[in-house]
Design an enzyme around this catalytic site. Structure first.
Site, PDB file in Angstrom:
ATOM      1  N   HIS A   1     -12.788   5.672   7.806  1.00  0.00           N
ATOM      2  CA  HIS A   1     -11.365   5.597   7.267  1.00  0.00           C
ATOM      3  C   HIS A   1     -11.680   5.334   5.836  1.00  0.00           C
ATOM      4  O   HIS A   1     -11.934   4.330   5.516  1.00  0.00           O
ATOM      5  CB  HIS A   1     -10.521   4.658   8.329  1.00  0.00           C
ATOM      6  CG  HIS A   1      -9.295   4.224   7.579  1.00  0.00           C
ATOM      7  ND1 HIS A   1      -8.236   5.254   7.838  1.00  0.00           N
ATOM      8  CD2 HIS A   1      -8.836   3.384   6.908  1.00  0.00           C
ATOM      9  CE1 HIS A   1      -7.066   4.685   7.053  1.00  0.00           C
ATOM     10  NE2 HIS A   1      -7.432   3.594   6.403  1.00  0.00           N
TER      11      HIS A   1
ATOM     12  N   CYS B   1      -6.606  10.675   7.422  1.00  0.00           N
ATOM     13  CA  CYS B   1      -6.958   9.743   6.310  1.00  0.00           C
ATOM     14  C   CYS B   1      -7.606  10.145   4.991  1.00  0.00           C
ATOM     15  O   CYS B   1      -7.383   9.847   3.889  1.00  0.00           O
ATOM     16  CB  CYS B   1      -7.029   8.394   6.840  1.00  0.00           C
ATOM     17  SG  CYS B   1      -8.627   8.057   7.701  1.00  0.00           S
TER      18      CYS B   1
END
Length: 615
Positions: free
Chosen positions: A34, A102
């Site tokens: 992420h 993301c």
């Protein structure tokens, strides 16, 4: 002014991917990545829409790596416009685990800021995953939840099959359900503890999972993010029925994933399956049932909603030459400015003049470089050189300067607390101090709300006490112009509070410019409201009353608990407003309407608080 751009890289598996990926997928994957982008003092990331936070404070824990992406010369205001445009693409509904996640967001942001993509091993992770037997097994389920993926995996030989370890009774759920991981919902294994949690919370959701359940691993991070984004509105917990068999039997869980929802200790609903849309709607329904709509949401409030959500600014630059001429008359003839400092003062004058000209010819807007390298130290020196009573032209210059976002940013990050100290000085002197200095300082404070970052700073813990002193000491001034400006400051504070409150209530689509306020102490808000209510009682100018009424409305609208509205009721604000109407001090239809709507806000909140206390 250049700005450093840093990529924060997190491992959502908390190290489990590195140790287990080879056995599970037949390929080494070091992390479940992420990423977020840190620039202009904020950390920007994508999940439930585009969000931002103070760097390092997100629910994703501690970054495993900080990647220096370089330096950007793009101004903050241009970047914020870019982010507003990006919000149309990176919405909560547009999230795709493989195609629009993301890392795709971070990649586009870095390309815009520095012209460089983020590391390829991060953006290639979906394709790497799909090019494994396990990835191809999971692909139909993922596409069933998020839609078709653009990634085309490499063919896998027919003889290839998911590794035997897929069905082994190992704790694979910890890959995304690690109870010790920061930013995840905790596990429970004790039946008594779970029952107590359900009875103790008005809204509880229990996620039943198991180690050998592939759909559980897909829905787990979505569940975590949904629950954590709701804050205190809901209590979430996870139960691995393989490790907590007694709980599984007690709640008759026959398949995983299963979600059970409890309202005030009683089962409200349940469903089984990794259905993201049903999970989101079920959580929202539970929260709505546990926390009924705020009484203000049931009011029409036509005049309040017609109020501008834009701060009141004092943006005129027309008296520029006169202001600088006045400042120069106050400068000491000996021990004053050096020749270089005089030249710097001339640069500030010239820069502001060009900004005035740019109002009619936008192509002539001056760059920050034209302002000069030592403008801030020079202004700081002038504060120390000039007696307090003669500082008003200097503060008028600062008032004009902070209208520029990059100058405002400098003062928002000012370790010397320039604005804070001046607010304190004016607040301490009250109505006995210099009226011109107080007026210009109030205008500086109002203009600070023209930039989200500086507006947030003015109400931060570092500055809010000084801001309150400035406001309270000037609301009852004997000078009408000063009272009007103080009312404008009160209005701007209310706008910022209402804006921040709306961010908390709508966490899926928060503003990305400035961020929510730190929690304002109740005593701070009550002191401000008390001073505003007193000013309303004594004020006889309708225009000033309109601004003060707008500030009260913003302070109390949708507040939880209802402390501000209750205080206004105790101080007799409804009766004061009735008298203003009866005495014809308030005559305009919109102001009369706002008076009545503020009374409705107060009355409905007081009634609701009494009802809750009786329960």
């Amino acid at each position: 002014m250049s700005e450093r751009v840093t990529l924060f890289v997190y491992d959502l598996s908390q190290g489990m991917a590195r140790t287990m990926s080879m056995g599970l997928m037949g390929r080494q994957i070091d992390a479940i990545y992420h990423t977020s982008v840190v620039v202009f003092g904020r950390e920007f990331f994508y999940g439930q829409g585009i969000m931002s936070a103070i760097p390092g404070t997100t629910q994703h824990g501690t970054p495993i790596e900080h990647v220096d992406m370089g330096v950007t010369e793009i101004p903050q205001e241009v970047f914020m416009e870019f982010m507003d445009n990006m919000r149309e693409t990176f919405t909560a509904d547009a999230y795709h685990l493989l195609d629009n996640n993301c890392n795709n967001f971070s990649n586009e942001v870095c390309q815009f800021l520095v012209g460089q993509p983020i590391p390829a091993h991060i953006t290639s992770l979906p394709a790497d995953f799909l090019n494994t037997p396990f990835g191809q097994t999971m692909r139909p389920m993922i596409e069933g939840m998020f839609g078709p993926s653009r990634h085309t995996p490499s063919p896998v030989p027919p003889s290839a099959a998911p590794p035997a370890s897929l069905s082994a009774p190992t704790s694979l759920s910890s890959l995304s359900l690690n109870p010790s991981s920061s930013g995840t919902v905790a596990f429970m294994t004790d039946l008594g503890q779970l029952n107590n949690a359900i009875q103790s919370n008005p809204a509880t959701v229990v996620y039943f999972t198991s180690a050998t359940c592939p759909p559980c691993r897909v829905i787990a991070p979505i569940y975590d993010e949904l629950v954590l984004s709701k804050g205190k509105q809901i209590f979430g917990v996870k139960v691995d029925i393989g490790m907590a068999q007694a709980i599984g039997r007690a709640y008759e869980v026959r398949s995983t994933p299963t979600f059970m929802f409890f309202l005030k200790g009683k089962k409200f609903s349940q469903f089984s399956g990794a259905n993201q849309a049903e999970l989101r709607s079920s959580i929202d329904l539970l929260i709505y049932s546990a926390h009924p709509a705020h009484p203000h949401a049931l009011l029409s409030l036509k005049q309040y909603k017609a109020l501008s959500g834009v701060p009141i600014l004092f943006s005129s630059l027309s008296s520029l030459d006169a202001v600088f001429a006045k400042l120069r008359t106050f400068l000491p003839t000996e021990g004053g400015l050096s020749q270089a400092e005089v030249k710097q003062l001339d640069k500030i004058h010239s820069w502001l003049r060009k900004r005035e000209e740019a109002k009619t010819n936008p192509g002539t807007e001056p760059s920050m470089g034209e302002l000069g390298a030592t403008w801030k130290p020079l202004l700081g020196k002038l504060i120390t050189l000039l007696p307090y009573e003669t500082q008003f032209p200097l503060w008028d210059i600062i008032r004009m300067l902070v209208l520029h976002p990059r100058v405002a940013e400098v003062y928002a990050k000012d370790g010397n607390l320039t604005l804070v100290n001046m607010f304190k000085n004016v607040g301490a002197k009250g109505d006995e101090g210099s009226k011109p200095v107080a007026l210009m300082t109030l205008r500086v404070a109002c203009n600070g709300f023209g930039t989200p970052l500086l507006g947030t700073y003015i109400l931060s813990s570092a500055a809010r006490e000084a801001t309150k002193q400035l406001l309270v000491s000037t609301l009852l001034s004997t000078v009408p112009q000063q009272r009007q400006t103080a009312a404008s400051l009160a209005f701007n504070i209310g706008v910022k509070i209402a804006e921040s409150r709306s961010q908390v209530l709508n966490v899926a689509s928060p503003t990305i410019s400035g961020g929510p306020l730190e929690d304002l102490e109740e005593d701070w808000s009550m002191e401000c409201l008390s001073a505003i209510a007193t000013a309303i009682e004594k004020e006889e100018t309708e225009e000033i009353l309109h601004r003060l009424l707008g500030s009260v409305a913003n302070f109390i609208f949708m507040e939880e608990p209802f402390s501000g509205a209750v205080l206004m009721n105790i101080l007799g604000l409804p009766e004061t407003l009735d008298k203003k109407i009866q005495d014809k001090i308030v005559i305009s239809a919109n102001v009369v309407g706002l008076c009545r709507e503020v009374k409705e806000m107060v009355s409905s909140a007081v009634t609701e608080q009494a009802r809750r206390q009786d329960e």
